[in-house]
Design a protein around this motif. Structure first.
Motif, short mmCIF file in Angstrom:
data_model
loop_
_atom_site.label_atom_id
_atom_site.label_comp_id
_atom_site.label_asym_id
_atom_site.label_seq_id
_atom_site.Cartn_x
_atom_site.Cartn_y
_atom_site.Cartn_z
N LEU A 41 0.65 -1.09 0.22
CA LEU A 41 0.08 -0.01 0.26
C LEU A 41 1.11 1.53 -0.23
CD1 LEU A 41 -2.54 -1.29 2.88
CD2 LEU A 41 -2.94 -0.88 0.02
N HIS A 46 0.79 -3.92 -6.22
CA HIS A 46 -0.69 -4.41 -5.93
C HIS A 46 -0.54 -5.84 -5.10
CE1 HIS A 46 -2.08 -3.45 -10.10
NE2 HIS A 46 -0.81 -2.98 -10.52
N VAL A 47 -1.30 -4.97 -3.75
CA VAL A 47 -1.65 -5.79 -2.91
C VAL A 47 -1.71 -7.31 -3.32
CG1 VAL A 47 -3.34 -6.69 -1.07
CG2 VAL A 47 -2.95 -4.10 -1.32
N PHE A 92 -1.34 4.85 0.06
CA PHE A 92 -2.72 4.44 -0.04
C PHE A 92 -3.59 4.72 -1.30
CE2 PHE A 92 -1.26 4.61 4.61
CZ PHE A 92 -1.19 2.93 5.08
N GLY A 94 -3.56 3.58 -4.02
CA GLY A 94 -4.09 2.47 -4.81
C GLY A 94 -2.19 2.03 -5.52
N LYS A 231 -12.11 -3.44 2.29
CA LYS A 231 -11.02 -2.22 2.50
C LYS A 231 -10.07 -3.16 1.29
CE LYS A 231 -10.15 -2.12 7.54
NZ LYS A 231 -9.00 -2.59 8.59
N PRO A 233 -8.20 -2.94 -2.22
CA PRO A 233 -8.73 -1.49 -3.70
C PRO A 233 -9.17 -2.81 -4.42
CG PRO A 233 -6.36 -2.67 -2.47
CD PRO A 233 -7.21 -2.82 -1.64
N TYR A 369 -7.87 -8.93 5.49
CA TYR A 369 -8.27 -7.50 5.81
C TYR A 369 -9.16 -6.97 6.79
CZ TYR A 369 -5.78 -5.45 1.68
OH TYR A 369 -4.71 -5.02 1.27
#
Length: 467
Positions: A41, A46-47, A92, A94, A231, A233, A369
């Motif tokens: 983040l 990418h998470v 945060f 994205g 949460k 994204p 999350y």
């Protein structure tokens, strides 16, 4: 003899029964998840890809090291500023554009060469060479710095209130958040101290569930969304099945960028003392457990530092090749293993596989999350404190002479530069001579150079420790 028989725990080559294996694995995932996701983040990666890369790199590390070093690979905070200088990420906000991630990937892949080179040098010249450069005064102090530098993060979590809290409810939400945090902390401690057998090996998971249930109840009664399932994204992916919430992570390939190499590659130097400290901690705890269980087997983990660093470097490469950030073996997971006496390599492989599966299923990711910040804070206070405590353990086990002015000088400067730099500057970067230097890396390098300078002409350690 009876006390030896009652010791519960798993050594690296031992495999828990299947159901316990899943429980222990999930506990390992819980403790690595917040920090690993936070790095994504903050850096614009990418998470889901970062989570997948963590699991894949862990499996790669364990296989590369011959299943002899049970450590979990996760995203490293040391690289955040350097990576952000390439990606231009805003915290945060994205994921950033693929070409920016690809440029950072190239720098991370090549930074893996630093750890690999260090590992090969150690394998060539032996353990004594590295212990001269990285004695317990350095590795123990770095472990202390890592744990204590995270103290602000742990105490900041309960204050980070969930979205949607009205101005009128903030005071109540803050009080409830601290209540959840304290209950989680105390529950985890009590579970780890008083529970025995299988239950005594999952205190982190039980503490988390206790805090989570309390957060659900207090949130429902007071209409405060402590547990938020929305949460995650939005990210694009090449393949997905919306009906079951399946979506492959967004993979990207590295793109040659020498500015990224210049920014990121030097940071790998900082992870070498950190990784060394973790390995020494692991050696101490594993062999202590073996003795307590009455086993005659010796686990020479600390002798495998060269192999460990090679594994670290290849772990960075594996992660970066698919779009994950740089990482290191995680102190949070090591702390959990130390608290629970569970060092099973099959358990870590299972955790890595489940981590990769979670990254592909949005409902599972959403569930993890949804863990409230207050619950994470309660667990983190304990885990980060254990990381710091392990630094003391290293120095005690290596019989560091705390009355020696040389040792005191090294320890004192490493602690103050590392901890002071982490807390004095919001980004953890010390502004000096027209540039910014990462606090922990600066502390480690300064300590290494100071130790070498002060030990010129000093008698060998054998002559020092005979009394």
């Amino acid at each position: 003899m009876s006390t030896k028989q009652t010791v519960t725990g798993y050594l690296p080559d031992e495999r828990p029964p299947f159901f316990k294996l899943l429980l222990f694995a999930f506990q390992q995932i819980i403790v690595m998840f917040p920090a690993t996701v936070l790095v994504a983040l903050l850096t614009g990666f990418h998470v889901s890809t970062t989570i997948f890369a963590s699991g894949l790199a862990t499996i790669g590390f364990i296989l590369i090291t011959g299943r002899q070093i049970p450590l979990f690979y996760g995203s490293s905070f040391s690289y955040i500023t350097a990576i952000c200088s390439i990606t231009g990420a805003k915290a945060f906000a994205g994921p950033v554009a693929d070409d920016k991630i690809a440029a950072a990937q190239f720098g991370i892949v090549l930074s893996g060469l630093v750890s690999i080179a260090a590992g090969l040098i150690i394998k060539q010249f032996g353990q004594e060479a590295i212990e001269k450069v990285l004695p317990a005064t350095i590795t123990g102090s770095i472990a202390l710095v890592i744990g204590l530098s995270l103290a602000g993060t742990a105490l900041g979590d309960p204050v980070n209130l969930p979205n949607g809290v009205s101005e009128a409810s903030k005071a109540l939400a803050l009080n409830l958040s601290w209540t959840i945090c304290i209950v989680t902390l105390l529950a985890t401690i009590l579970f780890s101290v008083y529970l025995k057998g299988t239950w005594g090996q999952i205190p982190i998971l039980l503490g988390l569930l206790t805090g989570y249930v309390l957060a659900l109840i207090l949130g429902a009664v007071n209409h405060i969304p402590f547990c938020d399932f929305n949460k995650i994204p939005e990210t694009q992916t090449l393949f997905s099945i919306p009906a079951i919430g399946f979506a492959l992570p967004h993979f990207t390939l590295p793109k040659a960028d020498w500015a990224a190499v210049a920014a990121i590659m030097p940071i790998a130097i900082a992870t070498i003392p950190e990784s060394t400290a973790h390995l020494y901690q692991l050696d101490i705890y594993v062999n202590n457990l073996a003795r307590r269980k009455g086993s005659d087997k010796k686990y020479p983990i600390s002798d495998k530092l060269g192999l460990n660093l090679v594994g670290d470097g290849l772990g960075d490469m594996i992660s970066a090749l698919i779009g994950g950030p740089a990482g290191t073996n995680y102190g949070e997971n090591l702390s959990t293993m130390a608290i629970t006496n569970n060092f099973s390599t099959p358990m870590l492989i299972t955790a890595a596989i489940i981590t990769m599966i979670i990254s592909c299923f949005t409902p599972l990711t959403a569930a993890v999350y949804s863990i409230p910040n207050a619950v994470i804070g309660g667990i983190s206070i304990y885990l980060f404190g254990v990381i710091a405590s392990q630094g003391i353990t290293i120095m005690i086990s290596k019989k560091v002479d705390m009355f020696d002015s040389r040792n005191l000088a090294v320890i004192a400067t490493v602690l103050i530069i590392g901890i002071g730099g982490s807390f004095a500057f919001s980004d953890g970067m010390i502004p000096m001579f027209g540039a910014k230097f990462p606090a922990i890396a600066t502390a480690a390098i300064f300590g290494i150079l100071l130790n070498l300078l002060l030990n010129i002409g000093r008698p060998k350690p054998e002559a020092q420790s005979e009394d």
